[in-house]
Design a protein around this motif. Sequence first.
Motif, PDB file in Angstrom:
ATOM      1  N   LEU A   1       0.799  -1.111   0.103  1.00  0.00           N
ATOM      2  CA  LEU A   1       0.017   0.099  -0.068  1.00  0.00           C
ATOM      3  C   LEU A   1       0.958   1.151  -0.056  1.00  0.00           C
ATOM      4  O   LEU A   1       1.829   1.586   1.158  1.00  0.00           O
ATOM      5  CB  LEU A   1      -0.969   0.080   1.102  1.00  0.00           C
ATOM      6  N   THR A   2       0.698   2.062  -1.065  1.00  0.00           N
ATOM      7  CA  THR A   2       1.513   3.358  -0.982  1.00  0.00           C
ATOM      8  C   THR A   2       0.556   4.435  -0.453  1.00  0.00           C
ATOM      9  O   THR A   2      -0.768   4.697  -1.151  1.00  0.00           O
ATOM     10  CB  THR A   2       1.876   3.665  -2.363  1.00  0.00           C
ATOM     11  N   ILE A   3       0.847   5.156   0.469  1.00  0.00           N
ATOM     12  CA  ILE A   3      -0.274   6.232   1.199  1.00  0.00           C
ATOM     13  C   ILE A   3       0.665   7.654   1.050  1.00  0.00           C
ATOM     14  O   ILE A   3       1.623   7.870   1.437  1.00  0.00           O
ATOM     15  CB  ILE A   3      -0.464   5.898   2.569  1.00  0.00           C
ATOM     16  N   SER A   4      -0.354   8.489   0.287  1.00  0.00           N
ATOM     17  CA  SER A   4       0.052   9.811   0.398  1.00  0.00           C
ATOM     18  C   SER A   4      -1.107  10.987   0.824  1.00  0.00           C
ATOM     19  O   SER A   4      -2.082  10.221   0.859  1.00  0.00           O
ATOM     20  CB  SER A   4       0.770  10.315  -0.849  1.00  0.00           C
ATOM     21  N   CYS A   5      -0.767  12.071   0.707  1.00  0.00           N
ATOM     22  CA  CYS A   5      -1.977  13.069   0.911  1.00  0.00           C
ATOM     23  C   CYS A   5      -2.213  13.496  -0.553  1.00  0.00           C
ATOM     24  O   CYS A   5      -3.105  14.391  -0.542  1.00  0.00           O
ATOM     25  CB  CYS A   5      -1.418  14.256   1.785  1.00  0.00           C
ATOM     26  N   ASP A   6      -1.757  13.051  -1.719  1.00  0.00           N
ATOM     27  CA  ASP A   6      -2.008  13.506  -2.874  1.00  0.00           C
ATOM     28  C   ASP A   6      -3.636  12.966  -3.126  1.00  0.00           C
ATOM     29  O   ASP A   6      -4.301  12.059  -2.363  1.00  0.00           O
ATOM     30  CB  ASP A   6      -1.448  12.514  -4.102  1.00  0.00           C
ATOM     31  N   LEU A   7      -4.369  13.871  -3.781  1.00  0.00           N
ATOM     32  CA  LEU A   7      -5.799  13.510  -4.071  1.00  0.00           C
ATOM     33  C   LEU A   7      -5.941  12.142  -4.756  1.00  0.00           C
ATOM     34  O   LEU A   7      -5.099  11.693  -5.599  1.00  0.00           O
ATOM     35  CB  LEU A   7      -6.342  14.542  -4.963  1.00  0.00           C
ATOM     36  N   PRO A   8      -7.100  11.421  -4.518  1.00  0.00           N
ATOM     37  CA  PRO A   8      -7.318  10.141  -4.955  1.00  0.00           C
ATOM     38  C   PRO A   8      -7.133  10.334  -6.740  1.00  0.00           C
ATOM     39  O   PRO A   8      -6.679   9.269  -7.381  1.00  0.00           O
ATOM     40  CB  PRO A   8      -8.680   9.645  -4.813  1.00  0.00           C
ATOM     41  N   PHE A   9      -7.819  11.286  -6.981  1.00  0.00           N
ATOM     42  CA  PHE A   9      -7.758  11.383  -8.752  1.00  0.00           C
ATOM     43  C   PHE A   9      -6.241  11.543  -9.350  1.00  0.00           C
ATOM     44  O   PHE A   9      -5.985  11.050 -10.287  1.00  0.00           O
ATOM     45  CB  PHE A   9      -8.627  12.600  -9.044  1.00  0.00           C
ATOM     46  N   ALA A  10      -5.349  12.476  -8.475  1.00  0.00           N
ATOM     47  CA  ALA A  10      -4.210  12.507  -8.998  1.00  0.00           C
ATOM     48  C   ALA A  10      -3.314  11.105  -8.822  1.00  0.00           C
ATOM     49  O   ALA A  10      -2.335  10.711  -9.520  1.00  0.00           O
ATOM     50  CB  ALA A  10      -3.320  13.438  -8.171  1.00  0.00           C
ATOM     51  N   GLN A  11      -3.750  10.289  -7.854  1.00  0.00           N
ATOM     52  CA  GLN A  11      -2.877   9.121  -7.465  1.00  0.00           C
ATOM     53  C   GLN A  11      -3.346   8.067  -8.832  1.00  0.00           C
ATOM     54  O   GLN A  11      -2.589   7.422  -9.452  1.00  0.00           O
ATOM     55  CB  GLN A  11      -3.317   8.426  -6.298  1.00  0.00           C
ATOM     56  N   ALA A  12      -4.614   8.018  -8.958  1.00  0.00           N
ATOM     57  CA  ALA A  12      -5.186   7.111 -10.115  1.00  0.00           C
ATOM     58  C   ALA A  12      -4.439   7.725 -11.571  1.00  0.00           C
ATOM     59  O   ALA A  12      -3.976   6.890 -12.390  1.00  0.00           O
ATOM     60  CB  ALA A  12      -6.553   7.300 -10.488  1.00  0.00           C
ATOM     61  N   ARG A  13      -4.322   8.996 -11.867  1.00  0.00           N
ATOM     62  CA  ARG A  13      -3.692   9.558 -13.181  1.00  0.00           C
ATOM     63  C   ARG A  13      -2.323   9.104 -13.144  1.00  0.00           C
ATOM     64  O   ARG A  13      -1.671   8.577 -14.179  1.00  0.00           O
ATOM     65  CB  ARG A  13      -3.831  11.054 -13.033  1.00  0.00           C
ATOM     66  N   TRP A  14      -1.428   9.202 -12.064  1.00  0.00           N
ATOM     67  CA  TRP A  14      -0.100   8.950 -11.761  1.00  0.00           C
ATOM     68  C   TRP A  14       0.109   7.278 -12.094  1.00  0.00           C
ATOM     69  O   TRP A  14       1.057   7.075 -12.769  1.00  0.00           O
ATOM     70  CB  TRP A  14       0.507   9.485 -10.529  1.00  0.00           C
ATOM     71  N   CYS A  15      -0.836   6.570 -11.485  1.00  0.00           N
ATOM     72  CA  CYS A  15      -0.522   5.319 -11.790  1.00  0.00           C
ATOM     73  C   CYS A  15      -0.601   4.658 -13.201  1.00  0.00           C
ATOM     74  O   CYS A  15       0.072   3.926 -13.567  1.00  0.00           O
ATOM     75  CB  CYS A  15      -1.533   4.298 -10.720  1.00  0.00           C
ATOM     76  N   GLY A  16      -1.826   5.438 -13.858  1.00  0.00           N
ATOM     77  CA  GLY A  16      -1.851   5.324 -15.178  1.00  0.00           C
ATOM     78  C   GLY A  16      -0.734   5.542 -16.101  1.00  0.00           C
ATOM     79  O   GLY A  16      -0.325   4.636 -16.996  1.00  0.00           O
ATOM     80  N   SER A  17      -0.170   6.585 -15.763  1.00  0.00           N
ATOM     81  CA  SER A  17       1.024   7.319 -16.608  1.00  0.00           C
ATOM     82  C   SER A  17       2.241   6.487 -16.431  1.00  0.00           C
ATOM     83  O   SER A  17       2.974   6.183 -17.255  1.00  0.00           O
ATOM     84  CB  SER A  17       1.123   8.544 -16.303  1.00  0.00           C
ATOM     85  N   ALA A  18       2.377   6.071 -14.915  1.00  0.00           N
ATOM     86  CA  ALA A  18       3.423   5.559 -14.702  1.00  0.00           C
ATOM     87  C   ALA A  18       3.605   3.962 -14.783  1.00  0.00           C
ATOM     88  O   ALA A  18       4.556   3.213 -14.664  1.00  0.00           O
ATOM     89  CB  ALA A  18       3.906   5.493 -13.244  1.00  0.00           C
ATOM     90  N   GLY A  19       2.272   3.444 -15.361  1.00  0.00           N
ATOM     91  CA  GLY A  19       2.134   1.769 -15.270  1.00  0.00           C
ATOM     92  C   GLY A  19       2.257   1.143 -14.029  1.00  0.00           C
ATOM     93  O   GLY A  19       2.632  -0.086 -14.157  1.00  0.00           O
ATOM     94  N   VAL A  20       2.011   1.723 -12.916  1.00  0.00           N
ATOM     95  CA  VAL A  20       2.126   0.937 -11.550  1.00  0.00           C
ATOM     96  C   VAL A  20       0.556   0.264 -11.367  1.00  0.00           C
ATOM     97  O   VAL A  20      -0.225   1.117 -11.349  1.00  0.00           O
ATOM     98  CB  VAL A  20       2.044   1.950 -10.707  1.00  0.00           C
ATOM     99  N   ASP A  21       0.720  -0.740 -11.369  1.00  0.00           N
ATOM    100  CA  ASP A  21      -0.409  -1.899 -11.388  1.00  0.00           C
ATOM    101  C   ASP A  21      -0.678  -2.891 -10.161  1.00  0.00           C
ATOM    102  O   ASP A  21      -1.682  -3.469 -10.092  1.00  0.00           O
ATOM    103  CB  ASP A  21      -0.643  -2.303 -12.830  1.00  0.00           C
ATOM    104  N   ARG A  22       0.639  -2.800  -9.344  1.00  0.00           N
ATOM    105  CA  ARG A  22       0.538  -4.040  -8.398  1.00  0.00           C
ATOM    106  C   ARG A  22       0.607  -3.430  -7.016  1.00  0.00           C
ATOM    107  O   ARG A  22       0.401  -3.857  -6.139  1.00  0.00           O
ATOM    108  CB  ARG A  22       1.997  -4.739  -8.437  1.00  0.00           C
ATOM    109  N   VAL A  23       0.932  -2.079  -6.804  1.00  0.00           N
ATOM    110  CA  VAL A  23       0.928  -1.356  -5.517  1.00  0.00           C
ATOM    111  C   VAL A  23      -0.542  -0.502  -5.536  1.00  0.00           C
ATOM    112  O   VAL A  23      -1.096  -0.072  -6.565  1.00  0.00           O
ATOM    113  CB  VAL A  23       2.078  -0.212  -5.678  1.00  0.00           C
ATOM    114  N   ILE A  24      -1.331  -0.522  -4.377  1.00  0.00           N
ATOM    115  CA  ILE A  24      -2.399  -0.056  -4.121  1.00  0.00           C
ATOM    116  C   ILE A  24      -2.400   1.420  -3.497  1.00  0.00           C
ATOM    117  O   ILE A  24      -1.638   1.604  -2.643  1.00  0.00           O
ATOM    118  CB  ILE A  24      -3.339  -0.763  -3.250  1.00  0.00           C
ATOM    119  N   THR A  25      -2.409   2.575  -4.338  1.00  0.00           N
ATOM    120  CA  THR A  25      -2.403   3.795  -4.030  1.00  0.00           C
ATOM    121  C   THR A  25      -3.674   4.211  -3.063  1.00  0.00           C
ATOM    122  O   THR A  25      -4.668   4.028  -3.377  1.00  0.00           O
ATOM    123  CB  THR A  25      -2.025   4.873  -4.758  1.00  0.00           C
TER     124      THR A  25
END
Length: 173
Positions: free
Chosen positions: A85-109
């Motif tokens: 689990l990766t936890i930050s104070c980023d907005l959930p929308f920003a996290q989803a956008r970042w994961c999509g652009s970074a190809g991150v699919d195994r870590v849960i933000t």
Amino acid sequence: MIERPEAATFAGSPMTLIGPIVQVGETAPPFTVIANDLSIKTLADYAGKVRLISVVPSLDTPVCDMQTRRFNQEAAALGSDIVILTISCDLPFAQARWCGSAGVDRVITLSDHKHEEFGRAFGALIKELRLLSRAIFVIDRNDRVTYTEYVPEITSEPDYDQALAAAKAALDQ
């Protein structure tokens, strides 16, 4: 709430962390965070698994990007009994956008933006910035903390090898 002045530095400047230092052997404190789909998540949602919690200030920064990509890469070799689990104070929308652009699919933000509950419970909320400090926690299947790392200089990377070894060791506990 406990304040720990000068508990960490950010680019050399002292920062105050809010919340207690979580110790190995303690029961992990409860918390509520927000998933990328805006659903509420708690530690109990991942019960029965070893949880490696990677805490970062913001995914849109170089070190946080590297840290999250590294754990995403390592996740493939950990098996299904360990969740990262990766936890930050980023907005959930920003996290989803970042994961999509970074190809991150195994870590849960997950986002601590709304209530800062995770940061306060785990002593990782930076008072001056309203962001989370860099830290790693490993929690076993019985909700016991088996590893902690509060990175003293927030712009530095954590000890990946120690965290991953702790997660693997927690499988046997």
